[in-house]
Every structure is written in C-alpha cells, then in structure tokens.
Design a protein around this motif. Structure first.
Motif, PDB file in Angstrom:
ATOM      1  N   ILE A 140       0.918  -1.202   0.057  1.00  0.00           N
ATOM      2  CA  ILE A 140      -0.010  -0.021   0.093  1.00  0.00           C
ATOM      3  C   ILE A 140       0.848   1.209   0.062  1.00  0.00           C
ATOM      4  CG2 ILE A 140      -1.620   1.279   1.153  1.00  0.00           C
ATOM      5  CD1 ILE A 140      -2.552  -1.510   2.545  1.00  0.00           C
ATOM      6  N   GLY A 141       0.655   2.175  -0.971  1.00  0.00           N
ATOM      7  CA  GLY A 141       1.474   3.428  -0.900  1.00  0.00           C
ATOM      8  C   GLY A 141       2.510   3.277  -2.236  1.00  0.00           C
ATOM      9  N   GLN A 169     -10.821  -4.368   2.608  1.00  0.00           N
ATOM     10  CA  GLN A 169     -11.027  -4.708   0.942  1.00  0.00           C
ATOM     11  C   GLN A 169     -10.047  -5.875   0.639  1.00  0.00           C
ATOM     12  OE1 GLN A 169     -10.402  -1.060  -1.744  1.00  0.00           O
ATOM     13  NE2 GLN A 169     -10.878   0.242   0.089  1.00  0.00           N
ATOM     14  N   TYR A 170      -8.532  -5.992   1.426  1.00  0.00           N
ATOM     15  CA  TYR A 170      -7.854  -6.928   0.879  1.00  0.00           C
ATOM     16  C   TYR A 170      -7.642  -8.227   1.765  1.00  0.00           C
ATOM     17  CZ  TYR A 170      -6.399  -2.873  -1.776  1.00  0.00           C
ATOM     18  OH  TYR A 170      -6.483  -1.534  -2.368  1.00  0.00           O
ATOM     19  N   LEU A 171      -8.257  -8.105   2.981  1.00  0.00           N
ATOM     20  CA  LEU A 171      -8.224  -9.293   3.737  1.00  0.00           C
ATOM     21  C   LEU A 171      -9.410  -9.926   4.147  1.00  0.00           C
ATOM     22  CD1 LEU A 171      -5.709  -8.442   6.656  1.00  0.00           C
ATOM     23  CD2 LEU A 171      -5.198  -9.282   4.575  1.00  0.00           C
ATOM     24  N   ASN A 172     -10.489  -9.108   4.025  1.00  0.00           N
ATOM     25  CA  ASN A 172     -11.882  -9.603   3.947  1.00  0.00           C
ATOM     26  C   ASN A 172     -12.543  -9.698   2.376  1.00  0.00           C
ATOM     27  OD1 ASN A 172     -11.921  -9.760   6.824  1.00  0.00           O
ATOM     28  ND2 ASN A 172     -12.622  -7.544   6.906  1.00  0.00           N
ATOM     29  N   LEU A 190      -0.500  -7.391   4.726  1.00  0.00           N
ATOM     30  CA  LEU A 190      -0.298  -6.187   3.938  1.00  0.00           C
ATOM     31  C   LEU A 190       0.973  -5.697   3.976  1.00  0.00           C
ATOM     32  CD1 LEU A 190      -3.789  -4.753   5.793  1.00  0.00           C
ATOM     33  CD2 LEU A 190      -3.454  -5.382   3.510  1.00  0.00           C
ATOM     34  N   ASP A 191       1.313  -4.878   3.272  1.00  0.00           N
ATOM     35  CA  ASP A 191       2.796  -4.242   3.518  1.00  0.00           C
ATOM     36  C   ASP A 191       2.736  -2.825   3.285  1.00  0.00           C
ATOM     37  OD1 ASP A 191       5.646  -4.259   3.038  1.00  0.00           O
ATOM     38  OD2 ASP A 191       5.480  -3.876   0.910  1.00  0.00           O
ATOM     39  N   THR A 239       4.022  -6.095   7.213  1.00  0.00           N
ATOM     40  CA  THR A 239       5.460  -5.509   6.936  1.00  0.00           C
ATOM     41  C   THR A 239       5.265  -4.063   6.537  1.00  0.00           C
ATOM     42  OG1 THR A 239       5.176  -6.426   4.748  1.00  0.00           O
ATOM     43  CG2 THR A 239       6.157  -7.926   6.398  1.00  0.00           C
ATOM     44  N   ALA A 240       6.689  -3.497   6.651  1.00  0.00           N
ATOM     45  CA  ALA A 240       6.612  -2.097   6.237  1.00  0.00           C
ATOM     46  C   ALA A 240       7.801  -2.025   5.243  1.00  0.00           C
ATOM     47  CB  ALA A 240       6.824  -1.162   7.356  1.00  0.00           C
TER      48      ALA A 240
END
Length: 431
Positions: A140-141, A169-172, A190-191, A239-240
């Motif tokens: 994301i971003g 949106q992305y996990l559900n 998610l990252d 993660t980031a």
C-alpha cells in the motif's frame, strides 16, 4: 558446498561479522507472531507491479521463469490511498476488471463476463491455487501514492478509518463495486510503503509528527490484522518498506516500537546512488569501500544499513533486504578506471532499465571484490551501469544466511530474464 560458494566464504563471513550486533539493552521483542515462511523461515519476496501487464508481463510468466515455485511471497504493488484517507485501487481495470484470455491466464481458461472478479487479482488467486504455499501480500502506497499518509496518521480516527478500509478490502475481500467477499482469500497480509515519514518523498506533506504517528499507524494495523486473522483463522503478514538511509530517513523511525508491530521490515537497500548524481558509484553494494570518494554522509552499503537497524533495536530475523532487478546508469563518463567513481554529464537513457535489458547492452563487466559489486562500462558511448547479477545476488543471499537475516525482496519481477536467472540465484543461495 560449491567451489563458487567456498570462494566467497571469507568475504561474506567478514560481512556477517561487520553487520552483526546485539539488540539494544531493554529493546522490546516483537509481539507479532512469526509467519510460517518455510525454507527455514527465510523469505524470498518478489514485487509484481500492477502496470506490468501493459508491457506484456503477466502472472503466468511467474510460472515460466520459475519465480512462483521459488519465492515464498508475491507482493502486489500497489494499492493507492484516496484523498479521503482510505485504501483504494489506483487502476481498477488492471486490479480486478481486465478480462484475461485463455492464453494469458494462469489456469489457461478465459475470464467470463459473469465471474465476480477478473484482472490481476483473479490471476493472483489462480497462481495461489497452483502454488498453495505461496503468499500474496498487498503493498500500500509507494513513491507515487504516499501523499496522504501524513494526514491519515495524524489522528486516531484517521488511522482507524484507513486501516479498517485496507483490512476490509484486501483481507476480507470486500472490493467496492463488487460482490461482498469477491476478493477474499487472495491476500495473506499487508505491506505498508510510506515514502517517507518526516521526509518529502515525492513532494508529499510531512513533519516531525510523522515519526510517532507512523508507529501508531502500524500499531493500529497490527491490532486490526490480528483481529481479522482470528476471525478468518489465518496469520496475516504485516510488513513495512523502509529506507536504508541511516543518515536521514531511517533516523525518523522508532525502530524498536515498530519492530513490535511488524513481522519484519523490507529494507529498501537499493538506489544508494544513481543517475541523479554527477559521479558514478554503486547502487546496491553489499560492502563499503573505504576509497569511495563520496562525502561521509553519502557512503552507503548493505552491511552498514543492517548494522544501523540492529544497533537501533531491530532483531536480525526481522530484517529483509531489497535487491534491484534494474540498473542505474550514467552517460558522459570518461574512460578512467573503467568509469568507476568518475564524473558524468547525466543519467543515461538506460537509467532504471531492467536487468533483462541492461545485460544485453554493450560494454565490459567488471567485478569489485571490495564491495562485492559489478559494474559495466562501455567506453564507446561513455556509459556506466551499476546493477546486480546472478553472482552478486548469490553473494547477498549467502550474506543474508550468515548474518541471520529474514530474507530478501526483489524489485521487480518483470526485470528478470525469461529463465529466471536472478530469482534462481537468490533462491539457491537462501535455501
């Protein structure tokens, strides 16, 4: 152990010793449960870009070049962020609308007008069905879509609304405009790629409040991701993507606190130097060069970055290194020392060109044992290239193993050769 690997051992052991450090006294350990990465818990992550399909690189190509069978995770880049602070598609046609023909599809079956989901998302679902151990993570971003992060993260309400939208949106799997749950089961985590807290990035709003706000944002993500995992009986990865620049952007991060929320950091150990500068240098060197003519706050290497992160409270097994599948290149470089550390007139037209393009460009390839790097120089055109090859990627993989790091990510998968030369080298060295 191969002769090649044995010959690298003294160099890489030295690198591991240089990078190794003990966590700071009192540094809290992470609360995120470790993900089951397989391969001895090492991760090998490939970024698949949303837009690569427009140049003909499709998810099915990850089967042909071997990436799908050798990587532990595919990160999809990127989800955008809307002006009102929510996760949103930056290209809904590519993400979930484009119908793939039979010859384009992973499963060899053409999309139909009646199916709930098409586009890249559906192809990722098909890829995951074919390789059940492969994780798919939404990033994301990114450089172009980080402009809303500072505002979003500045309030608890903004953080929660943003996080809720991303998780929903992305996990559900609840993509706006599609049937509820149409994308459920595709993404395993998610990252977050905020480029960068308290740094302008692509002319973004920023300020010193970003430092604690980023920590709070990731704490909010961790809580929501854990809740979603409990509801769906999953461990979702969080993660980031963070800067390798220990002189600037990395100093804006509360690393021990962030480590508590994250499964690991994807440290972007690339773009150390490039065509925006007027002197040639290495873009992703493993080791430092004491003779590098750069100013003291412009001397970069992977082991220096790792040392910084470890010294500031990040365990080695929460550090994953990013490897470029592209080159930086300069033009107007004089034929002195084969172009290394020489002045240039500017960026070459091949600056940021993919490995599969640059490897076929004219010039002589040189290896620097001090930095464990290669470069290519073409005296006829005065062009200098810095990039990774199967050899230097294998060396990085061995270093990752010796230093006890979590693994590596690569940007981006469309830069590899059709037979997966780079990814094969990485996977062979990691596990």
């Amino acid at each position: 152990m191969s002769i090649f690997r044995r010959s690298l051992a003294p160099l890489l052991v030295a690198a591991a010793v240089l990078a190794a450090d003990v966590a700071l006294p009192g540094a809290a350990q992470a609360s995120a449960a470790p993900a089951d990465a397989g391969h001895g818990n090492k991760v090998a992550i490939g970024f698949f870009t949303q837009w690569s399909i427009y140049s003909g690189f499709l998810e099915k190509d990850l089967i042909g070049d071997g990436a799908a069978s050798k990587l532990t995770e595919i990160n999809y880049a990127f989800s955008s962020v809307s002006a009102d602070g929510l996760c949103t598609s930056g290209d809904s046609w590519a993400d979930y609308q484009k119908p793939f023909t039979a010859d384009q599809a992973v499963d060899g079956v053409a999309d139909t007008s009646t199916q709930a989901l098409a586009g890249n998302f559906n192809q990722l679902r098909e890829l995951k069905a074919k390789y059940p151990k492969l994780k798919i993570v939404m990033t994301i971003g990114g450089w172009s879509w980080s402009g809303q992060f500072s505002k979003i993260a500045s309030t608890a309400a903004g953080r929660q609304a943003f996080v809720n939208s991303c998780v929903d949106q992305y996990l559900n799997g609840n993509i706006p405009g599609l049937a509820p749950g149409a994308a459920k089961g595709i993404f395993d985590g998610l990252d977050i790629d905020w480029e960068y807290p308290n740094e302008p990035g692509d002319n973004n709003p920023y300020g010193p409040q970003d430092t604690p706000d980023f920590t709070a944002l990731m704490q909010t993500f961790r809580s929501a991701v854990n809740q979603a995992g409990e509801a769906n009986d999953e461990h979702y990865v969080l993660t980031a993507d963070v800067s390798p620049n220990q002189y600037a952007a990395a100093q804006q991060l509360q690393l021990p606190q962030l480590a508590k929320s994250l499964d690991w950091f994807n440290v972007m150990t690339l773009d150390f130097h490039g065509g925006w500068e007027n002197q040639t240098d290495f873009s992703s060197n493993l080791l430092p060069d004491p003779n590098d003519p750069q100013a003291s706050n412009d001397k970069f290497s992977i082991v220096q970055t790792v040392q910084y992160y470890e010294q500031h409270g990040v365990p080695a097994d929460k550090i994953s290194l990013e490897i470029p599948y592209y080159a930086h290149a300069w033009t107007g470089v004089a034929n002195v020392d084969n172009g290394l550390y020489q002045s240039a007139t500017g960026a070459s037209a091949e600056d940021q060109a993919a490995y599969n393009v640059v490897v076929n460009q004219p010039g002589t390839v040189h290896y620097d044992p001090v930095t464990a790097s290669i470069w290519k120089y073409d005296p006829a055109s005065g062009t200098f290239y810095t990039y990774d090859t199967p050899q230097t990627i294998a060396e990085k993989g061995i270093y990752i193993d010796l230093a006890g790091l979590r693994g590596a990510s690569v940007w981006s998968l469309d830069g590899d050769t059709s037979d997966g030369a780079l990814t094969n080298a990485l996977a062979s060295s990691l596990y």
